[in-house]
Design an enzyme around this catalytic site. Structure first.
Site, PDB file in Angstrom:
ATOM      1  N   ASP A   1       0.866  -1.183   0.000  1.00 40.46           N
ATOM      2  CA  ASP A   1       0.000   0.000   0.000  1.00 40.46           C
ATOM      3  C   ASP A   1       0.897   1.225   0.000  1.00 40.46           C
ATOM      4  O   ASP A   1       1.860   1.294   0.763  1.00 40.46           O
ATOM      5  CB  ASP A   1      -0.871   0.032   1.264  1.00 40.46           C
ATOM      6  CG  ASP A   1      -1.891  -1.098   1.286  1.00 40.46           C
ATOM      7  OD1 ASP A   1      -1.834  -1.962   0.400  1.00 40.46           O
ATOM      8  OD2 ASP A   1      -2.724  -1.114   2.204  1.00 40.46           O
TER       9      ASP A   1
ATOM     10  N   ASP B   1      -1.043  -0.976  -5.962  1.00 41.74           N
ATOM     11  CA  ASP B   1      -2.201  -0.628  -5.111  1.00 41.74           C
ATOM     12  C   ASP B   1      -3.233   0.240  -5.843  1.00 41.74           C
ATOM     13  O   ASP B   1      -2.928   1.342  -6.268  1.00 41.74           O
ATOM     14  CB  ASP B   1      -1.637   0.119  -3.884  1.00 41.74           C
ATOM     15  CG  ASP B   1      -2.690   0.734  -2.960  1.00 41.74           C
ATOM     16  OD1 ASP B   1      -3.888   0.453  -3.124  1.00 41.74           O
ATOM     17  OD2 ASP B   1      -2.271   1.484  -2.051  1.00 41.74           O
TER      18      ASP B   1
ATOM     19  N   VAL C   1      -6.546  12.544   5.817  1.00 41.92           N
ATOM     20  CA  VAL C   1      -6.131  12.312   4.437  1.00 41.92           C
ATOM     21  C   VAL C   1      -5.977  10.808   4.272  1.00 41.92           C
ATOM     22  O   VAL C   1      -5.768  10.086   5.249  1.00 41.92           O
ATOM     23  CB  VAL C   1      -4.786  12.997   4.083  1.00 41.92           C
ATOM     24  CG1 VAL C   1      -4.884  14.516   4.240  1.00 41.92           C
ATOM     25  CG2 VAL C   1      -3.654  12.448   4.931  1.00 41.92           C
TER      26      VAL C   1
ATOM     27  N   HIS D   1      -3.533   6.142   0.773  1.00 43.27           N
ATOM     28  CA  HIS D   1      -3.319   5.549  -0.551  1.00 43.27           C
ATOM     29  C   HIS D   1      -3.201   6.643  -1.608  1.00 43.27           C
ATOM     30  O   HIS D   1      -3.917   7.643  -1.563  1.00 43.27           O
ATOM     31  CB  HIS D   1      -4.476   4.618  -0.913  1.00 43.27           C
ATOM     32  CG  HIS D   1      -4.646   3.483   0.046  1.00 43.27           C
ATOM     33  ND1 HIS D   1      -4.010   2.283  -0.115  1.00 43.27           N
ATOM     34  CD2 HIS D   1      -5.348   3.396   1.203  1.00 43.27           C
ATOM     35  CE1 HIS D   1      -4.327   1.477   0.890  1.00 43.27           C
ATOM     36  NE2 HIS D   1      -5.144   2.123   1.704  1.00 43.27           N
TER      37      HIS D   1
END
EC number: 3.1.-.-
Lengths: 559, 559
Positions: A165, A197, A369, A372
């Protein structure tokens, strides 16, 4: 196990994590060597009634247990480590992870009583592992937990890169910079396939830096005249650090509330991933004794989970902390799809208590936030790695599709982009990749201590029961003359409230009696027929009367 | 019923619609005259297992049936009209509504077989109704359905304004302008209290005009080389009009698919609220026969509802329409909280079929805007009406709170803003408003044909059953010597898959037998004791073995 056997194919596939968010588990096999990346869990879908967690079906791995060289873990989140206690019970292979990740894994294995019998190996971003014919090396990434890495797997067929990730955060918390140079270097050397990801592949632009949240938190802490309560993901160690930073900047102490929050702060603190000055942490019991503007409560419950610390506070059922009018409550997280209503209810309760609540999508609240990367970051990764083949991973199908489009946009040949379901293999030989045959894959449902003992039939029954309840019909027949000796008695659970529906149940009783009499007059006396007929007649009657279809369980005894 | 009795109080309260989204029903009572505004339904919360819809408890109205002068309906959406078939059965009073609204109501009443015995009165925005001491007049508003009105209720105690659902759309579809002048005039005359829609009170700025969607739709229709499928709310007549406009502009014909879509297009078309040229509508059967770039399919399913048209198409189970690779599917709606996963699944399936799917929040997709005003529009309404008292309505508690803050911001005295729960009354006398006593209020749950026969106990049972299923334990005891004559037999539904768990169930059997033998040796033979003991012993055993708590239903018979 020679590195040069030209017959050996390279296989790449997912046992979990594609077509879904959760239970990440990717497999890279070259000849007789299998390397697994991640071993996560997934939380149940809403139709998996009563299920606690879901893990991948690992039949392929247990069938090939002699070939599995180890499991590499990219970072310490549940959807990457949560399956380990179950998987290691059936497949006891070495687990490779960085320090914080390993700390979190060991906490889990300890709880499961598996610490003694498992083999865990500490790595860092500079480690190189020889796993049969596969060589693993690593690169640092930015994510919402420190010590996250991507994995570079050199095989005789070429190099496979798995990003883990990631986002690109150019101003990360605690100097957890991504290693852009190393990523570029790997790309320069040539990469056969990239697994990347896809979580935020639907989002345009760049994900904002985690540091932005710190600025906002400090501002809110400063303005508040009373206590500040911050709920966030326990697994977001950077966020936790920033809550401490904001508390320090505004001369507040921090109480940690909620089991998983205490757990993560303890492990991350002990391992040096949280920079917390002596004396900053207070016990929850001390909160009420301190001046309100000197206190921060850091807690779980950002998803409105029914038993979590924040939910209890919101409902005034928390044993130690009350929310007082004028307190500020910050929900520093976006609801995961499916949790919106629970979060909304928590916000409502907090407002009712008179709190000032800061919530909503990060773009509005400023206190969250994502961990990713959005579309520009995904394209940056593709540009750095410049893979020949591309497999979007870690996402629902629509996210994989959007990520594939990004791949095309940056110049990957559309024929060399593979969107896979779990169990779909991609095989590489002589530099050419193609879809191979399927391997066994699926969901293993865990309910309490039971692993895999709840299947579709049980779930279908739970669904039926949840909609209209059950009626148990008990009748005793005489062996001699086939007359009804006792009953029918009808017991209802979850169907109608009996006191309000006596007429209906009396009539149901008559229907059963009439049906049985008729059958016995017709000399029908096989067990199965009697039951089916009672069930059908009663079901029809109840549907006509109520438009409901409760489960009907006839119990016919003979004496 | 004199207009001048100084003893008469003015009461204002909600029976539904505050602290929730849905089942709107507001009550204004002056002395012996009651006027009801709206009569909606709500869709069940996720813990209301098996429930179809929820309506308000109208005990207060049936207890005061002689005083109820009528029900005024502001517009034709389910959360404002959906409760009528149930309410009118118990309280047959005149219903006042504008033309399209009345058309939709009559469709409902016809289905319920209530068309003959109910009284429905057509109004328009210029109507004035004398309802005892209360005079009702109306003003046009903008909302996602034509013919929406706000209500102005003049009472001897002062004027109450109820906005209905509204936004301010300065470029509305089909010239459905809000009557800003009349709203201003009402405000100028002086308003005692404003009841205003809070749905989007959390959103900054202005909600974009519905016309923006039309531009975007036309652009997408034009670019598409194949069929275009548009899913939206059947109740959004403006949106439907714009789909037709875009189809005309791009020389496509429109097939209407999905029961509620057909229903609304028929009613709105017959009443002249849809401007559709002759020959524009084709039958779903014709879709396959026409050139793909000449066709639009307008359908239900924008919320991923399991049985809807779009969901069936996405799963390739629709009888008439297949989605082909290259088709464009537009989901012109934002998921209602709680529906995100279902919508996501539909998008995934459509992508798997090779469709180009346009979805996501309206701000990203461009094909959806809300029908409710955002903060600036709510402030505009407050500025136009300049009420002395303010009651935010139509929203969850947090929305009402945010709306109250907007009220304060534009100058309403904070002591004159009332955030109410259902059943909370505000009473006005001599120009002064205060919170009054509570009136009966609550949720009436409708399951199939049953109205209110499912209560907390039934729901609790359904919840238990849905989590871990049920075990029925059947034993026959001898009357003479208290020995077990047959059984115990254990029947499991929704607990474990029996074939996989024989050992567990065998052991459970032994536990029951042992428990009963022990009790009988101790000469315990009351029915209730036997059952409780079996239940406890078995429950304990199963929890230890499985960490699950199925419902246990012991059936002990004596022969």
């Amino acid at each position: 196990m020679s590195k040069k056997n030209p017959q050996d194919k390279l296989l790449v596939f997912a046992l979990g994590g594609v077509g879904e968010i959760g239970k990440n588990m990717y497999v890279i096999q070259h000849g007789n060597d299998i390397v697994v990346v991640d071993s996560g869990l997934k939380f149940p879908e809403e139709d998996m009634l009563g299920i606690d967690i879901v893990i991948p079906d690992i039949t392929y791995l247990t069938d090939n247990r002699d070939k599995v060289r180890g499991i590499i873990i990219t970072h310490g989140h549940e959807d990457h480590i949560g399956g380990l206690p179950y998987v290691l019970r059936h497949l006891n292979v070495p687990v490779y992870a960085t320090r914080l990740t390993l700390g979190l894994i060991e906490g889990k294995l300890k709880e499961a009583g598996l610490l003694g019998e498992t083999k865990r190996i500490l790595i860092n971003a500079d480690s190189v592992l020889e796993l049969g014919s596969i060589t693993a090396s690593f690169f640092k990434t930015n994510h919402s937990i420190p010590d996250s890495v991507g994995v570079c797997l050199d095989t005789p067929e070429g190099t496979i890169v798995h990003t883990g990730d990631f986002k690109f955060d150019f101003t990360p918390v605690n100097d957890q910079y991504a290693d852009l140079q190393r990523i570029a270097e790997i790309g320069k050397r040539g990469v056969l396939a990239l697994l990347s990801d896809s979580t935020n592949a639907e989002r345009p632009g760049m994900t904002p830096s985690e540091s932005n949240v710190g600025v906002e938190l400090t501002e809110i802490f400063r303005k508040s005249q009373q206590r500040v309560v911050v709920a966030t993901f326990a697994s977001n160690v950077h966020r936790i650090q920033q809550v401490f930073n904001a508390a320090m900047a505004t001369k507040r102490k921090v109480a940690i509330v909620g089991r998983s929050m205490v757990n993560v702060v303890t492990i991350a603190g002990e391992l040096g991933y949280l920079n917390i000055p002596e004396g900053m942490i207070i016990e929850p019991e001390e909160v009420n004794k301190m001046a309100a503007d000197r206190v921060v409560v850091l807690c779980t419950g950002s998803q409105g989970e029914p038993m979590s610390a924040l939910t209890r506070m919101a409902r005034s059922t928390h044993r130690k902390i009350d929310i007082l009018p004028g307190d500020t409550v910050i929900i520093a997280a976006t609801p995961i799809p499916g949790n919106e209503r629970d979060v909304g209810r928590t916000v409502d309760e907090l407002f009712r208590l008179g709190a000032n609540v800061i919530y909503g999508p990060g773009s509005v609240s400023g206190v969250h936030v994502s961990g990713h990367g959005s579309q520009e970051e995904l394209k940056l990764m593709l540009n750095l790695i410049k893979p020949e083949y591309f497999m979007p991973i870690h996402g629902e199908y629509r996210m994989l599709r959007q990520h594939a489009k990004l791949g095309e946009a940056v110049g990957v040949d559309p024929d060399k982009i593979f969107i896979c379901d779990i169990g779909d293999t991609v095989e590489f030989q002589g530099g050419v990749g193609r879809k191979g045959s399927k391997v066994p894959s699926g969901n293993v449902l865990i309910d309490g201590l039971g692993v895999g003992d709840v299947g579709n039939i049980v779930l279908r029954d739970r669904k039926l029961l949840s909609q209209d309840g059950i009626l148990v019909v008990v009748v005793t027949l005489s062996k001699q003359d086939g007359t009804i000796k006792s009953g029918p008695d009808i017991i209802s659970r979850g169907f109608v409230y009996v006191r309000e529906s006596e007429g209906l149940l009396d009539e149901a009783n008559r229907i059963v009696t009439t049906t049985l009499h008729k059958l016995m007059n017709d000399k029908v006396n096989e067990w199965a027929s009697l039951k089916t007929n009672v069930k059908d007649a009663l079901g029809r009657f109840l549907y006509e009367q109520t438009r409901r279809r409760p489960m009907i369980l006839p119990i016919i005894m003979e004496v």
